[in-house]
Design a protein around this motif. Structure first.
Motif, PDB file in Angstrom:
ATOM      1  N   LEU A   1      38.902  64.409 -42.300  1.00  0.00           N
ATOM      2  CA  LEU A   1      38.034  64.882 -41.549  1.00  0.00           C
ATOM      3  C   LEU A   1      38.631  65.930 -40.322  1.00  0.00           C
ATOM      4  O   LEU A   1      38.096  67.047 -40.185  1.00  0.00           O
ATOM      5  N   GLY A   2      39.608  65.696 -39.892  1.00  0.00           N
ATOM      6  CA  GLY A   2      40.510  66.306 -38.842  1.00  0.00           C
ATOM      7  C   GLY A   2      40.761  67.682 -39.361  1.00  0.00           C
ATOM      8  O   GLY A   2      40.821  68.729 -38.791  1.00  0.00           O
ATOM      9  N   ASP A   3      41.306  67.685 -40.630  1.00  0.00           N
ATOM     10  CA  ASP A   3      41.731  68.992 -41.444  1.00  0.00           C
ATOM     11  C   ASP A   3      40.827  69.720 -41.631  1.00  0.00           C
ATOM     12  O   ASP A   3      40.772  70.933 -41.641  1.00  0.00           O
ATOM     13  N   GLU A   4      39.631  69.093 -42.252  1.00  0.00           N
ATOM     14  CA  GLU A   4      38.511  69.825 -42.442  1.00  0.00           C
ATOM     15  C   GLU A   4      37.948  70.560 -41.384  1.00  0.00           C
ATOM     16  O   GLU A   4      37.414  71.665 -41.356  1.00  0.00           O
ATOM     17  N   ALA A   5      37.756  69.902 -40.146  1.00  0.00           N
ATOM     18  CA  ALA A   5      37.318  70.569 -39.009  1.00  0.00           C
ATOM     19  C   ALA A   5      38.173  71.631 -38.737  1.00  0.00           C
ATOM     20  O   ALA A   5      37.574  72.745 -38.304  1.00  0.00           O
ATOM     21  N   ARG A   6      39.474  71.707 -38.558  1.00  0.00           N
ATOM     22  CA  ARG A   6      40.428  72.695 -38.299  1.00  0.00           C
ATOM     23  C   ARG A   6      40.144  73.603 -39.341  1.00  0.00           C
ATOM     24  O   ARG A   6      39.839  74.947 -38.644  1.00  0.00           O
ATOM     25  N   ARG A   7      40.006  73.495 -40.477  1.00  0.00           N
ATOM     26  CA  ARG A   7      39.871  74.600 -41.440  1.00  0.00           C
ATOM     27  C   ARG A   7      38.403  75.397 -41.364  1.00  0.00           C
ATOM     28  O   ARG A   7      38.371  76.619 -41.365  1.00  0.00           O
ATOM     29  N   ARG A   8      37.328  74.734 -41.075  1.00  0.00           N
ATOM     30  CA  ARG A   8      36.051  75.432 -40.667  1.00  0.00           C
ATOM     31  C   ARG A   8      36.349  76.187 -39.474  1.00  0.00           C
ATOM     32  O   ARG A   8      35.647  77.363 -39.611  1.00  0.00           O
ATOM     33  N   SER A   9      37.041  75.805 -38.592  1.00  0.00           N
ATOM     34  CA  SER A   9      37.019  76.548 -37.235  1.00  0.00           C
ATOM     35  C   SER A   9      37.872  77.650 -37.541  1.00  0.00           C
ATOM     36  O   SER A   9      37.494  78.737 -37.234  1.00  0.00           O
ATOM     37  N   GLU A  10      38.800  77.877 -38.413  1.00  0.00           N
ATOM     38  CA  GLU A  10      39.817  78.918 -38.607  1.00  0.00           C
ATOM     39  C   GLU A  10      39.068  79.618 -39.842  1.00  0.00           C
ATOM     40  O   GLU A  10      38.827  80.954 -39.229  1.00  0.00           O
ATOM     41  N   ARG A  11      38.278  79.157 -40.538  1.00  0.00           N
ATOM     42  CA  ARG A  11      37.252  80.242 -41.342  1.00  0.00           C
ATOM     43  C   ARG A  11      36.288  80.853 -40.433  1.00  0.00           C
ATOM     44  O   ARG A  11      36.074  82.190 -40.436  1.00  0.00           O
ATOM     45  N   GLY A  12      35.780  80.142 -39.365  1.00  0.00           N
ATOM     46  CA  GLY A  12      34.708  80.845 -38.687  1.00  0.00           C
ATOM     47  C   GLY A  12      35.357  81.856 -37.777  1.00  0.00           C
ATOM     48  O   GLY A  12      34.718  82.898 -37.514  1.00  0.00           O
ATOM     49  N   ARG A  13      36.488  81.878 -37.165  1.00  0.00           N
ATOM     50  CA  ARG A  13      36.989  82.653 -36.433  1.00  0.00           C
ATOM     51  C   ARG A  13      37.446  83.779 -37.499  1.00  0.00           C
ATOM     52  O   ARG A  13      37.532  85.029 -36.909  1.00  0.00           O
ATOM     53  N   ALA A  14      37.955  83.742 -38.657  1.00  0.00           N
ATOM     54  CA  ALA A  14      38.539  84.950 -39.198  1.00  0.00           C
ATOM     55  C   ALA A  14      37.056  85.645 -39.740  1.00  0.00           C
ATOM     56  O   ALA A  14      37.108  86.813 -39.912  1.00  0.00           O
ATOM     57  N   ARG A  15      36.059  85.261 -40.185  1.00  0.00           N
ATOM     58  CA  ARG A  15      34.898  85.825 -40.186  1.00  0.00           C
ATOM     59  C   ARG A  15      34.254  86.511 -38.922  1.00  0.00           C
ATOM     60  O   ARG A  15      34.016  87.778 -39.068  1.00  0.00           O
ATOM     61  N   LYS A  16      34.541  86.128 -37.812  1.00  0.00           N
ATOM     62  CA  LYS A  16      34.281  86.791 -36.653  1.00  0.00           C
ATOM     63  C   LYS A  16      35.033  87.988 -36.510  1.00  0.00           C
ATOM     64  O   LYS A  16      34.640  89.037 -36.093  1.00  0.00           O
ATOM     65  N   ARG A  17      36.262  87.873 -36.790  1.00  0.00           N
ATOM     66  CA  ARG A  17      37.175  88.860 -36.679  1.00  0.00           C
ATOM     67  C   ARG A  17      36.928  90.211 -37.870  1.00  0.00           C
ATOM     68  O   ARG A  17      37.133  91.263 -37.553  1.00  0.00           O
ATOM     69  N   LEU A  18      36.416  89.647 -38.911  1.00  0.00           N
ATOM     70  CA  LEU A  18      36.022  90.621 -40.016  1.00  0.00           C
ATOM     71  C   LEU A  18      34.991  91.568 -39.582  1.00  0.00           C
ATOM     72  O   LEU A  18      34.701  92.603 -39.774  1.00  0.00           O
ATOM     73  N   LYS A  19      33.895  90.894 -39.005  1.00  0.00           N
ATOM     74  CA  LYS A  19      32.660  91.440 -38.449  1.00  0.00           C
ATOM     75  C   LYS A  19      32.789  92.143 -37.396  1.00  0.00           C
ATOM     76  O   LYS A  19      32.204  93.363 -37.102  1.00  0.00           O
TER      77      LYS A  19
END
Length: 92
Positions: A73-91
């Motif tokens: 669960l901790g790893d999944e939360a980290r991955r989701r957070s990183e994906r969210g930040r990557a999407r914001k950078r792309l936008k």
């Protein structure tokens, strides 16, 4: 680097919380099932082998599963957070 430390702390906190909650749940389940408290020290002479082994196997398995779940669960939360930040950078 600070983000990595933060997510490490989140992961370890999740594992610790899951382990503590599971131990408490295991003790309560043992009390309800056996009608008495689990053996605190399985090495004591007044603790029967059967009780000591049953408690060791059950609590060890439950805590082990909780630790795996906490890590995942901790790893999944980290991955989701990183994906969210990557999407914001792309936008942006």
């Amino acid at each position: 680097m600070k983000t990595r430390i933060f997510w490490s702390m989140v992961g370890y906190t999740a594992v610790l919380g899951a382990s503590l909650l599971t131990r408490h749940t295991a003790r309560e389940a043992y009390r309800k099932t056996a009608g008495k408290a689990p053996p605190e020290n399985p090495g004591r002479r007044d603790t029967r082998w059967r009780e000591a082994l049953a408690w060791g196997v059950a609590s060890g398995a439950m805590v082990g599963v909780a630790r795996v779940v906490g890590h995942r669960l901790g790893d999944e939360a980290r991955r989701r957070s990183e994906r969210g930040r990557a999407r914001k950078r792309l936008k942006g």
